[in-house]
Motif scaffolding. Sequence first.
Motif, PDB file in Angstrom:
ATOM      1  N   LYS A  41       0.711  -1.170   0.059  1.00  0.00           N
ATOM      2  CA  LYS A  41       0.031   0.165   0.314  1.00  0.00           C
ATOM      3  C   LYS A  41       0.827   1.362  -0.016  1.00  0.00           C
ATOM      4  CE  LYS A  41      -2.144  -0.986   3.817  1.00  0.00           C
ATOM      5  NZ  LYS A  41      -1.195  -2.522   4.163  1.00  0.00           N
ATOM      6  N   THR A  42       1.655   1.247   1.092  1.00  0.00           N
ATOM      7  CA  THR A  42       2.497   2.625   1.029  1.00  0.00           C
ATOM      8  C   THR A  42       3.471   2.687  -0.146  1.00  0.00           C
ATOM      9  OG1 THR A  42       2.731   2.374   3.478  1.00  0.00           O
ATOM     10  CG2 THR A  42       4.209   3.631   2.457  1.00  0.00           C
ATOM     11  N   THR A  43       3.976   1.558  -0.721  1.00  0.00           N
ATOM     12  CA  THR A  43       4.902   1.613  -1.962  1.00  0.00           C
ATOM     13  C   THR A  43       4.153   2.245  -2.955  1.00  0.00           C
ATOM     14  OG1 THR A  43       6.139  -0.329  -1.209  1.00  0.00           O
ATOM     15  CG2 THR A  43       6.152  -0.050  -3.335  1.00  0.00           C
ATOM     16  N   ILE A  82       1.903  11.076   6.167  1.00  0.00           N
ATOM     17  CA  ILE A  82       2.581  10.115   6.203  1.00  0.00           C
ATOM     18  C   ILE A  82       2.020   9.242   7.199  1.00  0.00           C
ATOM     19  CG2 ILE A  82       4.459  10.696   4.843  1.00  0.00           C
ATOM     20  CD1 ILE A  82       6.153  11.053   7.362  1.00  0.00           C
ATOM     21  N   GLN A  83       2.295   7.969   7.375  1.00  0.00           N
ATOM     22  CA  GLN A  83       2.063   7.081   8.212  1.00  0.00           C
ATOM     23  C   GLN A  83       2.595   7.244   9.860  1.00  0.00           C
ATOM     24  OE1 GLN A  83       3.226   2.934   6.671  1.00  0.00           O
ATOM     25  NE2 GLN A  83       1.746   2.101   8.188  1.00  0.00           N
ATOM     26  N   ARG A  84       3.707   7.849   9.845  1.00  0.00           N
ATOM     27  CA  ARG A  84       4.237   8.126  11.267  1.00  0.00           C
ATOM     28  C   ARG A  84       4.517   9.920  11.210  1.00  0.00           C
ATOM     29  NH1 ARG A  84       8.472   5.409  10.478  1.00  0.00           N
ATOM     30  NH2 ARG A  84       7.261   3.574   9.701  1.00  0.00           N
ATOM     31  N   MET A 160      -2.879   9.970   1.764  1.00  0.00           N
ATOM     32  CA  MET A 160      -3.078  10.030   3.136  1.00  0.00           C
ATOM     33  C   MET A 160      -2.704   8.533   3.446  1.00  0.00           C
ATOM     34  SD  MET A 160      -6.611  11.888   4.007  1.00  0.00           S
ATOM     35  CE  MET A 160      -6.049  13.246   5.165  1.00  0.00           C
ATOM     36  N   ASP A 161      -1.513   8.070   4.406  1.00  0.00           N
ATOM     37  CA  ASP A 161      -1.134   6.901   4.527  1.00  0.00           C
ATOM     38  C   ASP A 161      -1.762   6.722   6.025  1.00  0.00           C
ATOM     39  OD1 ASP A 161      -0.211   4.428   4.891  1.00  0.00           O
ATOM     40  OD2 ASP A 161       1.917   4.903   3.882  1.00  0.00           O
ATOM     41  N   GLU A 162      -2.431   5.914   6.390  1.00  0.00           N
ATOM     42  CA  GLU A 162      -3.123   5.521   7.696  1.00  0.00           C
ATOM     43  C   GLU A 162      -3.164   6.770   8.466  1.00  0.00           C
ATOM     44  OE1 GLU A 162      -2.369   1.716   9.186  1.00  0.00           O
ATOM     45  OE2 GLU A 162      -1.516   1.031   7.796  1.00  0.00           O
TER      46      GLU A 162
HETATM   47 MG   LIG Z   1       2.221   1.156   4.847  1.00  0.00          MG
END
Ligand SMILES: [Mg+2]
Length: 322
Positions: A41-43, A82-84, A160-162
């Motif tokens: 997903k992130t990729t 981003i995720q973080r 939007m990553d999580e």
């Molecule tokens: Mg990810």
Amino acid sequence: MITFKNVRKTFADGTEAIKGIDLHIEEGKLVALIGPSGCGKTTTMKMINKLIHPSSGTISINGKNIAERKDVDLRRDIGYVIQRIGLFPHMTIEENVALIPKLKGMKKHEYTKRVDELLDLVGLEPPVFKKKYPLELSGGQQQRVGVVRALAGEAPIILMDEPFSALDPISREQLQDELKELQSAIRKTIVFVTHDMDEALKVADEIVVMKDGMIEQIAHPDELIRHPANEFVRSFIGEERIQSALHSFSPKEIQVTSILNQPAEDSTDLPVIESTADLKAAAKAMILNNAEALQVMQEGIMIGVIYKDRLLSELAGLERGA
Ligand SMILES: [Mg+2]
Ligand SMILES: Nc1ncnc2c1ncn2[C@@H]1O[C@H](COP(=O)(O)OP(=O)(O)OP(=O)(O)O)[C@@H](O)[C@H]1O
């Protein structure tokens, strides 16, 4: 708006993260990428703003191959959560949120107002939070700022990553509602990664289910629940959700094609209904025509018949489930 054509990504260490995906994301839609950890997903998302380059295949935005665009120009059109989190620790919340509007040349009085509006929107009172630094906020509050910063940029595309993963369930639902409202108001194209099927079903216009570097199904939330493409998708959605969603559909939303039967020889004598009609319309047509069955037409061709007893039992089942 965003088109992936046979995109693959193999990392330097040989990991085949993406094994050939085709995907078209329409302008103004919120598309959710969902799938197990490590499925890519992130990729996939990072290839859209060129943080990761595909090994083969092409990605284009508005018909233009992004490989031919400068990274800086491209990223100006793409907001990213981003995720973080990724807030700049040495900048205040206000400075973080105002960063992109400022870079875009928005005037101070304009972006100050916008920052306040946006912070308000996610429940962070501007007088309290504006002058704080990210580390003075809780994880969930930082995440809200991350979301707001992406929206502030006025970029037509947002990745939007999580974005809501660190939030408690109540704030999370609130932000999902707000995102949905905002998106219908501002019509941004949003690619949204989530682990949470309920979240995807709630916010997405289209859901992309991924597994092991491939796409298993792309569908509208209703369609996904009603017609999971395979066992993997079915188990990923979960039987319980499938059952409860099926029963919460109103007859208005279910098309006559869901109870279609093979036509018989004399079916052409029956009263006609269009294949796009819903069950309620079918019931009405049967009553009006005093008919036991209807022939279902699609583009002028009969594709089958529906029967009164089946329709009635379907409607009764829906009522019981509701
Ligand atoms: Mg990810
Ligand atoms: N820089 C890298 N080098 C090598 N392998 C990588 C790299 N980045 C990601 N991978 C691998 O590629 C695969 C896909 O990773 P990705 O981050 O896209 O997964 P994801 O679906 O976002 O997972 P999660 O839900 O855990 O965030 C994983 O197997 C991961 O280990």
